[in-house]
Motif scaffolding. Structure first.
Motif, PDB file in Angstrom:
ATOM      1  N   VAL A  13       6.004  13.242  -8.262  1.00  0.00           N
ATOM      2  CA  VAL A  13       5.474  14.615  -8.275  1.00  0.00           C
ATOM      3  C   VAL A  13       6.529  15.605  -7.801  1.00  0.00           C
ATOM      4  O   VAL A  13       6.679  16.698  -8.374  1.00  0.00           O
ATOM      5  CB  VAL A  13       4.208  14.696  -7.400  1.00  0.00           C
ATOM      6  CG1 VAL A  13       3.762  16.148  -7.231  1.00  0.00           C
ATOM      7  CG2 VAL A  13       3.091  13.880  -8.019  1.00  0.00           C
ATOM      8  N   ILE A  14       7.283  15.236  -6.768  1.00  0.00           N
ATOM      9  CA  ILE A  14       8.323  16.144  -6.265  1.00  0.00           C
ATOM     10  C   ILE A  14       9.406  16.361  -7.305  1.00  0.00           C
ATOM     11  O   ILE A  14       9.844  17.493  -7.572  1.00  0.00           O
ATOM     12  CB  ILE A  14       8.911  15.593  -4.954  1.00  0.00           C
ATOM     13  CG1 ILE A  14       7.860  15.652  -3.842  1.00  0.00           C
ATOM     14  CG2 ILE A  14      10.149  16.389  -4.544  1.00  0.00           C
ATOM     15  CD1 ILE A  14       8.316  15.021  -2.548  1.00  0.00           C
ATOM     16  N   ILE A  15       9.857  15.284  -7.930  1.00  0.00           N
ATOM     17  CA  ILE A  15      10.912  15.416  -8.947  1.00  0.00           C
ATOM     18  C   ILE A  15      10.419  16.218 -10.139  1.00  0.00           C
ATOM     19  O   ILE A  15      11.136  17.060 -10.698  1.00  0.00           O
ATOM     20  CB  ILE A  15      11.389  14.013  -9.381  1.00  0.00           C
ATOM     21  CG1 ILE A  15      12.082  13.305  -8.219  1.00  0.00           C
ATOM     22  CG2 ILE A  15      12.331  14.109 -10.578  1.00  0.00           C
ATOM     23  CD1 ILE A  15      12.483  11.873  -8.521  1.00  0.00           C
ATOM     24  N   GLY A  16       9.185  15.970 -10.559  1.00  0.00           N
ATOM     25  CA  GLY A  16       8.664  16.686 -11.722  1.00  0.00           C
ATOM     26  C   GLY A  16       8.291  18.128 -11.448  1.00  0.00           C
ATOM     27  O   GLY A  16       8.433  18.981 -12.325  1.00  0.00           O
ATOM     28  N   GLY A  17       7.815  18.431 -10.220  1.00  0.00           N
ATOM     29  CA  GLY A  17       7.333  19.780  -9.957  1.00  0.00           C
ATOM     30  C   GLY A  17       8.282  20.695  -9.242  1.00  0.00           C
ATOM     31  O   GLY A  17       8.085  21.921  -9.248  1.00  0.00           O
ATOM     32  N   ALA A  18       9.319  20.148  -8.619  1.00  0.00           N
ATOM     33  CA  ALA A  18      10.249  20.990  -7.856  1.00  0.00           C
ATOM     34  C   ALA A  18      10.928  22.060  -8.708  1.00  0.00           C
ATOM     35  O   ALA A  18      11.079  23.206  -8.261  1.00  0.00           O
ATOM     36  CB  ALA A  18      11.283  20.113  -7.154  1.00  0.00           C
ATOM     37  N   ALA A  42       0.823  -1.218   0.000  1.00  0.00           N
ATOM     38  CA  ALA A  42       0.000   0.000   0.000  1.00  0.00           C
ATOM     39  C   ALA A  42       0.851   1.260   0.000  1.00  0.00           C
ATOM     40  O   ALA A  42       0.452   2.288  -0.562  1.00  0.00           O
ATOM     41  CB  ALA A  42      -0.931   0.001   1.212  1.00  0.00           C
ATOM     42  N   VAL A  43       2.030   1.196   0.622  1.00  0.00           N
ATOM     43  CA  VAL A  43       2.870   2.387   0.750  1.00  0.00           C
ATOM     44  C   VAL A  43       3.688   2.640  -0.508  1.00  0.00           C
ATOM     45  O   VAL A  43       3.926   3.797  -0.884  1.00  0.00           O
ATOM     46  CB  VAL A  43       3.789   2.244   1.984  1.00  0.00           C
ATOM     47  CG1 VAL A  43       4.861   3.319   1.993  1.00  0.00           C
ATOM     48  CG2 VAL A  43       2.960   2.327   3.255  1.00  0.00           C
ATOM     49  N   ILE A  44       4.115   1.578  -1.187  1.00  0.00           N
ATOM     50  CA  ILE A  44       5.001   1.743  -2.345  1.00  0.00           C
ATOM     51  C   ILE A  44       4.386   2.626  -3.426  1.00  0.00           C
ATOM     52  O   ILE A  44       5.045   3.566  -3.909  1.00  0.00           O
ATOM     53  CB  ILE A  44       5.393   0.359  -2.905  1.00  0.00           C
ATOM     54  CG1 ILE A  44       6.383  -0.329  -1.958  1.00  0.00           C
ATOM     55  CG2 ILE A  44       6.023   0.495  -4.293  1.00  0.00           C
ATOM     56  CD1 ILE A  44       6.705  -1.753  -2.331  1.00  0.00           C
ATOM     57  N   PRO A  45       3.128   2.415  -3.860  1.00  0.00           N
ATOM     58  CA  PRO A  45       2.574   3.341  -4.861  1.00  0.00           C
ATOM     59  C   PRO A  45       2.460   4.778  -4.363  1.00  0.00           C
ATOM     60  O   PRO A  45       2.691   5.718  -5.133  1.00  0.00           O
ATOM     61  CB  PRO A  45       1.183   2.740  -5.150  1.00  0.00           C
ATOM     62  CG  PRO A  45       1.265   1.334  -4.719  1.00  0.00           C
ATOM     63  CD  PRO A  45       2.195   1.317  -3.559  1.00  0.00           C
ATOM     64  N   LEU A  46       2.138   4.944  -3.074  1.00  0.00           N
ATOM     65  CA  LEU A  46       2.030   6.289  -2.524  1.00  0.00           C
ATOM     66  C   LEU A  46       3.381   6.999  -2.548  1.00  0.00           C
ATOM     67  O   LEU A  46       3.493   8.150  -2.993  1.00  0.00           O
ATOM     68  CB  LEU A  46       1.497   6.219  -1.096  1.00  0.00           C
ATOM     69  CG  LEU A  46       1.397   7.541  -0.335  1.00  0.00           C
ATOM     70  CD1 LEU A  46       0.425   8.487  -1.020  1.00  0.00           C
ATOM     71  CD2 LEU A  46       0.967   7.293   1.106  1.00  0.00           C
ATOM     72  N   VAL A  47       4.414   6.308  -2.100  1.00  0.00           N
ATOM     73  CA  VAL A  47       5.750   6.899  -2.080  1.00  0.00           C
ATOM     74  C   VAL A  47       6.237   7.163  -3.504  1.00  0.00           C
ATOM     75  O   VAL A  47       6.838   8.204  -3.801  1.00  0.00           O
ATOM     76  CB  VAL A  47       6.728   5.987  -1.320  1.00  0.00           C
ATOM     77  CG1 VAL A  47       8.155   6.513  -1.414  1.00  0.00           C
ATOM     78  CG2 VAL A  47       6.317   5.869   0.147  1.00  0.00           C
ATOM     79  N   SER A  48       5.963   6.218  -4.395  1.00  0.00           N
ATOM     80  CA  SER A  48       6.382   6.392  -5.786  1.00  0.00           C
ATOM     81  C   SER A  48       5.712   7.608  -6.424  1.00  0.00           C
ATOM     82  O   SER A  48       6.362   8.413  -7.114  1.00  0.00           O
ATOM     83  CB  SER A  48       6.050   5.125  -6.582  1.00  0.00           C
ATOM     84  OG  SER A  48       6.348   5.300  -7.943  1.00  0.00           O
TER      85      SER A  48
END
Length: 370
Positions: free
Chosen positions: A109-114, A98-104
């Motif tokens: 989003v952070i890498i793309g939007g930062a 459950a956590v892996i898709p959330l973290v991914s």
């Protein structure tokens, strides 16, 4: 009893503490980590000969880990502890799945939007700027109109949904009888509204305001009505469960002191459940703040700044991310970068709202629950 019999009994009696079947045999403290490391190594060696893949490696490692841990615990300890270790392993694996898709998703989003999340991007309105000296049209990337639109549309939807949801929950828990037709009707409608697709809520709001105002009645208030249709059942359900958790002894003690039912609800029941109620409200806000389809239908989208929810199209961060990606400008790379920046800004906004809600809940909670 003779002396010989007593002596024989004392001789046959065990000396020292009797071993406990539950604690006599224990696996090493970090046996789970050792077993996991061994499972990862063995599965990697097996897949190296047949064709390595990350998904297959993880799946095979999980199976080997559970089987090995169960066998070791059964041999050294007992079946009860082996079952406990295997079930805990299954729960841990389910949690990681459950956590892996959330973290991914969050990392993506952070890498793309930062790179695009700058002060100018947050505080400026996007659009095109014409330079008469060079006769060039420059595309300015900004999200200020989307930030304001998100706060206004979500805020109006919250003002509509929270009072209705909390009052409906109070009626169901404190006043209505379980077999009353009104209570059963409200419960049925809440259950139905919980499963309504978001796009249906947007079509409902658009159709309603088209009949009332006229065609192309795009407005932020129309989008707020669509979001309130999605928020109300969540607020009702969460508030209802929190009110049920309040001990009946608190109500009875208040009634014993001569306090009216209304005052008991306002001064005893609601303050006791305030933390859970605010958490439910924030859950409802988080559910709708990222909606795209109903807002796109009811409020459309625009690159112009509009702070009036009753007139003209408005844009939210979710709609901006969709519009910049689906309908890019001449500078396609810049539009895609703006879409990622809007998505990251929306995530940060949700985090900030949740932190503010936790602070408010802690401040208004009774002293014993702080």
């Amino acid at each position: 009893m003779t002396a010989t019999t007593v002596a024989d009994t004392e001789t046959r009696a065990p000396r020292g503490p009797v071993p406990n079947a539950l604690t006599s045999a224990q696996l090493p403290r970090f046996v789970e980590l050792y077993t996991l490391a061994g499972a990862l190594a063995v599965s990697a060696a097996v897949l190296a000969m047949t064709g390595f893949s990350i998904v297959g490696w993880l799946v095979l490692s999980a199976v080997l880990y559970l089987v090995s841990l169960g066998i070791l615990s059964t041999v050294v300890e007992n079946r009860r502890k082996a079952t406990d270790r295997v079930v805990r392993g299954l729960v841990t694996i389910a949690f990681l799945l459950a956590v892996i898709p959330l973290v991914s998703t969050l990392v993506t989003v952070i890498i793309g939007g930062a790179p695009s999340l700058t002060w100018d991007f947050v505080t400026k309105t996007g659009g095109s700027v014409f330079d008469p000296s060079t006769l060039k049209v420059t595309i300015v990337q900004g999200a200020w109109q989307a930030v304001v639109g998100t706060l206004i549309i979500t805020g109006v939807a919250t003002l509509i949904s929270v009072p209705i949801g909390i009052l409906a929950a109070i009626y169901l828990v404190e006043y209505a009888q379980p077999q009353q037709w009104m209570a059963r009707t409200v419960t049925f409608l809440v259950d139905v509204m919980t499963g309504i697709p978001s796009i249906v809520a947007g079509l409902f709001a658009f159709s309603l305001f088209t009949l009332l105002v006229g065609p192309k009645a795009f407005s932020g208030f129309s989008a707020s009505v669509a979001l309130s249709v999605l928020m109300i059942p969540i607020v009702v359900r969460s508030t209802e469960e929190m009110l049920k958790l309040v001990s009946s002894e608190l109500r009875e003690a208040s009634f014993a002191l001569g306090v009216t039912k209304f005052a008991t609800i306002v001064r005893v029941v609601l303050p006791t459940a305030i933390a859970g109620i605010i958490t439910g409200v924030m859950l409802a806000i988080s559910r709708v703040i990222g909606e795209t389809a109903p807002i796109f239908i009811a409020a459309s989208f625009t690159s112009n700044f509009n702070a009036n929810p009753f007139s003209g199209p408005m844009e939210t961060l979710a709609v901006k991310a969709y519009a910049d990606y689906k309908f890019p400008s001449q500078d396609i790379a810049a539009s895609y970068q703006s879409a990622w920046g809007a998505a990251l800004l929306l995530v940060l906004l949700v985090v900030i709202l949740n932190l503010v809600a936790r602070i408010i809940a802690k401040a208004f909670a009774p002293r014993g629950l702080r």
